[in-house]
Design a protein around this motif. Structure first.
Motif, PDB file in Angstrom:
ATOM      1  N   LEU A 166       0.826  -1.212   0.000  1.00 44.95           N
ATOM      2  CA  LEU A 166       0.000   0.000   0.000  1.00 44.95           C
ATOM      3  C   LEU A 166       0.860   1.261   0.000  1.00 44.95           C
ATOM      4  N   SER A 169       2.103   2.004  -3.425  1.00 45.59           N
ATOM      5  CA  SER A 169       1.066   2.472  -4.342  1.00 45.59           C
ATOM      6  C   SER A 169       0.664   3.921  -4.105  1.00 45.59           C
ATOM      7  N   ILE A 170       0.815   4.434  -2.871  1.00 39.08           N
ATOM      8  CA  ILE A 170       0.310   5.783  -2.574  1.00 39.08           C
ATOM      9  C   ILE A 170       1.399   6.789  -2.255  1.00 39.08           C
ATOM     10  N   PHE A 181      -1.590  -0.335  -6.417  1.00 38.77           N
ATOM     11  CA  PHE A 181      -2.808   0.178  -5.791  1.00 38.77           C
ATOM     12  C   PHE A 181      -4.021  -0.670  -6.170  1.00 38.77           C
TER      13      PHE A 181
END
Length: 267
Positions: A166, A169-170, A181
């Motif tokens: 996570l 992805s962010i 993501f």
């Protein structure tokens, strides 16, 4: 059975040296080190009938490391003889290959490079000649203890892997990080619907392969090459970035988290 155990227990040590050698500097020598590391990771045998591929890569590691060490030592000896004004030492191709350093006799990066390449050569030799050397049980006991530490690390990685995915992805949203993501969202939905925690790891093999592609792409972009405009435009569009002292925190966080994620999923 013992031979297979020897190969399994010594693999993490060899991969650790491969990682260090490949991440030492942005150049072609380190890039090839990284490619060999990834190749060993994917062909490392779980059963005996695949060992010939590993042996081939180990011999490639030995030959390549010896040639890299000889090239590095020869270049710096000539540089010391010619002096700091040697024009070849300041050529773009020398820096691209990875031979040039700021000071030919005092650069710590050269010492680190030689130490890591020697370590990779030694460990590869031990694995190639493992059937003979492991009879002393010294290296076997050491590698088995290393494997036990790795086992506990793998348990921790299984728990922290979804969080690392996570973060990748962010931390720096881009087209490159989008698959991480998407698969994170799919895993969370799967977990919530089935109450099965393993749903978070359903796509780990695809993401492992994709993370290798992302790391190589990001690494190639760091090479000291003047890329044409369309390459720079494409790199900016997909989310590639140059790592430097001026890099912003989201970019550094993205690169670090990508490496951490790969180390977790590969273990």
């Amino acid at each position: 059975m013992k031979k297979q155990l020897d190969q399994k227990t010594s693999k993490p040590i060899h991969l650790a040296t491969g990682r260090g050698a490949s991440l030492l500097d942005w150049n072609l020598i380190s890039l090839i080190n990284m490619i060999i590391f990834f190749a060993i990771r994917f062909v490392a045998p779980t059963r005996g009938f695949h060992t010939w591929r590993l042996y081939l890569l180990l011999w490639c590691t030995i030959i390549y490391s010896v040639l890299a060490i000889l090239a590095q030592v020869t270049f710096h000896i000539i540089w010391c003889i010619e002096g700091m004004g040697w024009s070849v030492a300041h050529s773009w191709w020398v820096k691209l290959v990875g031979l040039a350093r700021d000071q030919p006799s005092e650069s710590l990066s050269v010492i680190y490079f030689l130490a890591l390449q020697l370590s990779a050569t030694f460990i590869a030799l031990v694995e190639v000649l493992g059937s003979r050397l492991h009879r002393d049980s010294c290296w076997l006991n050491f590698s088995f203890g290393f494997e036990q530490i790795g086992y506990h690390l793998r348990v921790a990685c299984c728990v922290l892997l979804p969080a690392a995915q996570l973060v990748v992805s962010i931390s720096h949203p881009s087209w490159i990080s989008l698959p991480f993501f998407v698969f994170s969202c799919i895993g969370l939905v799967d977990w919530s619907l089935t109450s099965n925690f393993l749903g978070l790891f359903r796509w780990w093999r695809l993401l492992e392969i994709y993370s290798v592609f992302s790391i190589l792409l990001l690494y190639i972009y760091q090479l000291p090459v003047k890329f044409p405009y369309f390459v720079l435009a494409f790199a900016d569009f997909v989310g590639l970035f140059k790592v430097s002292s001026k890099s912003e925190w989201p970019e550094l966080s993205s690169g670090i988290s990508l490496l951490v994620y790969y180390l977790m999923v590969s273990n």
